[in-house]
Structures are given as structure tokens and as C-alpha cells.
Design an enzyme around this catalytic site. Structure first.
Site, PDB file in Angstrom:
ATOM      1  N   ASP A 248      38.606  33.740  33.416  1.00  0.00           N
ATOM      2  CA  ASP A 248      38.390  35.034  34.064  1.00  0.00           C
ATOM      3  C   ASP A 248      38.003  36.058  32.998  1.00  0.00           C
ATOM      4  OD1 ASP A 248      39.550  36.366  37.007  1.00  0.00           O
ATOM      5  OD2 ASP A 248      39.034  37.716  35.349  1.00  0.00           O
ATOM      6  N   ILE A 249      37.025  36.901  33.322  1.00  0.00           N
ATOM      7  CA  ILE A 249      36.521  37.886  32.354  1.00  0.00           C
ATOM      8  C   ILE A 249      37.554  38.985  32.088  1.00  0.00           C
ATOM      9  CG2 ILE A 249      35.416  39.564  33.923  1.00  0.00           C
ATOM     10  CD1 ILE A 249      32.907  39.342  32.116  1.00  0.00           C
TER      11      ILE A 249
ATOM     12  N   ASN B 196      43.009  34.963  46.705  1.00  0.00           N
ATOM     13  CA  ASN B 196      42.905  36.234  47.424  1.00  0.00           C
ATOM     14  C   ASN B 196      41.873  36.057  48.533  1.00  0.00           C
ATOM     15  OD1 ASN B 196      44.703  37.612  45.703  1.00  0.00           O
ATOM     16  ND2 ASN B 196      43.080  37.942  44.200  1.00  0.00           N
TER      17      ASN B 196
ATOM     18  N   GLY C 194      42.515  41.806  48.004  1.00  0.00           N
ATOM     19  CA  GLY C 194      41.878  41.982  46.695  1.00  0.00           C
ATOM     20  C   GLY C 194      40.745  41.020  46.398  1.00  0.00           C
ATOM     21  N   GLN C 195      40.242  40.311  47.414  1.00  0.00           N
ATOM     22  CA  GLN C 195      39.101  39.424  47.147  1.00  0.00           C
ATOM     23  C   GLN C 195      37.867  40.284  46.874  1.00  0.00           C
ATOM     24  OE1 GLN C 195      37.978  36.602  50.256  1.00  0.00           O
ATOM     25  NE2 GLN C 195      36.556  35.538  48.883  1.00  0.00           N
ATOM     26  N   SER C 196      37.344  40.179  45.653  1.00  0.00           N
ATOM     27  CA  SER C 196      36.190  41.003  45.285  1.00  0.00           C
ATOM     28  C   SER C 196      34.912  40.181  45.169  1.00  0.00           C
ATOM     29  CB  SER C 196      36.453  41.738  43.968  1.00  0.00           C
ATOM     30  OG  SER C 196      36.693  40.816  42.929  1.00  0.00           O
TER      31      SER C 196
ATOM     32  N   HIS D 276      37.530  31.013  45.366  1.00  0.00           N
ATOM     33  CA  HIS D 276      37.993  30.738  43.995  1.00  0.00           C
ATOM     34  C   HIS D 276      39.508  30.708  43.957  1.00  0.00           C
ATOM     35  CE1 HIS D 276      37.192  35.045  44.509  1.00  0.00           C
ATOM     36  NE2 HIS D 276      38.217  35.294  43.698  1.00  0.00           N
TER      37      HIS D 276
ATOM     38  N   HIS E  58      42.554  31.366  41.550  1.00  0.00           N
ATOM     39  CA  HIS E  58      43.018  31.879  40.261  1.00  0.00           C
ATOM     40  C   HIS E  58      44.105  30.928  39.760  1.00  0.00           C
ATOM     41  CE1 HIS E  58      41.416  36.113  40.551  1.00  0.00           C
ATOM     42  NE2 HIS E  58      41.413  35.811  41.845  1.00  0.00           N
TER      43      HIS E  58
END
Ligand code: 5GP
Ligand code: ZN
Length: 114
Positions: free
Chosen positions: A30-31, A87, A93-95, A100, A102
């Protein structure tokens, strides 16, 4: 899918730090890590969310779980525990609208999550 960030990462149009790859699954860092180990596991096929059950056959789910489990063990996350988070929807909070998982580990994870 056009304009999907994770599809671009999967297609290597956007650079990422990949820790696992096979024909159907990619796992990358994750960035913006929220824990010392924070990875994202994605199916290579574009799937909006966990709600797209018709696209999530048992073979793909098994591939995802196998990859997540293997990477968790490689990172020794089994020692102190780790968390898998999906999420789903804006309120959670799914952006990025590409399914995916986490994978979070190597720090104390409180419960309930915020
Ligand atoms: P969500 O908020 O949808 O559950 O998770 C999306 C995740 O993607 C966030 O944790 C965010 O930090 C990560 N992310 C967003 N843009 C990028 C990117 O360009 N590269 C990587 N590696 N991760 C990203
Ligand atoms: Zn996508």
C-alpha cells in the site's frame, strides 16, 4: 477496466512494489501504509467489490486466499496476528472500486476498528 487505478497497477501502467504475482492474483505494498506491513491483494480480473458474487467463483477465491496466506506466512504475520480488511462502499472507506484485501500486520491492531 479503463480508469481503474488497480487495473493500471496490474497492467504495470502504474508502478507498484509487488510482493506476489501469479496468473490471477497480484499483491503489492500500500502506498500509504497504516501498519509496518500493509499489503493489498487484488484479483487481476476487474471486480468492483465483494458484492459481485457472480464474478467470484470458488477457484478465484481459493487463489486469493492461498496467496494471502502464503504472503502472511512469508512476512511472519502469524506470530503476533494480522488482519484482513475488505472495505466495501463509501461508508466503510472503499476508495478504489476494484476488490482488494488489505493485509495489515506487525503492530497491535485494536478492536473494534474505527
Ligand atoms: P480502500 O480505501 O479502497 O479500502 O483502499 C485503497 C488503498 O489503496 C488505500 O489504502 C490507499 O493507500 C491505496 N492506494 C491508493 N493509491 C495507490 C497507489 O497508487 N499505489 C498503491 N500501491 N496503493 C494505493
Ligand atoms: Zn480494476
Amino acid at each position: 477496466m479503463e480508469d481503474c487505478l488497480f487495473c493500471k497497477i496490474i497492467n504495470k501502467e502504474i508502478k507498484s512494489d509487488i510482493v506476489f504475482e501469479n496468473d490471477s492474483v497480484l499483491i503489492f505494498k500500500d502506498i500509504s501504509p497504516q501498519a509496518p506491513v500493509h499489503l493489498l491483494a487484488v484479483p487481476k480480473e476487474h471486480i468492483d467489490s465483494i458484492l459481485e458474487v457472480e464474478k467470484l467463483d470458488s477457484g478465484l477465491l481459493k487463489e486469493l486466499i492461498d496467496a494471502v496466506s502464503r504472503i502472511a506466512l512469508e512476512n511472519e504475520l502469524d506470530k503476533d496476528g494480522f488482519r484482513i480488511v475488505i472495505n466495501t462502499g463509501i461508508g466503510a472507506g472503499q476508495s478504489v472500486n476494484h476488490l482488494h484485501f488489505h493485509i495489515l500486520g506487525k503492530r497491535k491492531l485494536s478492536w473494534p476498528p474505527g
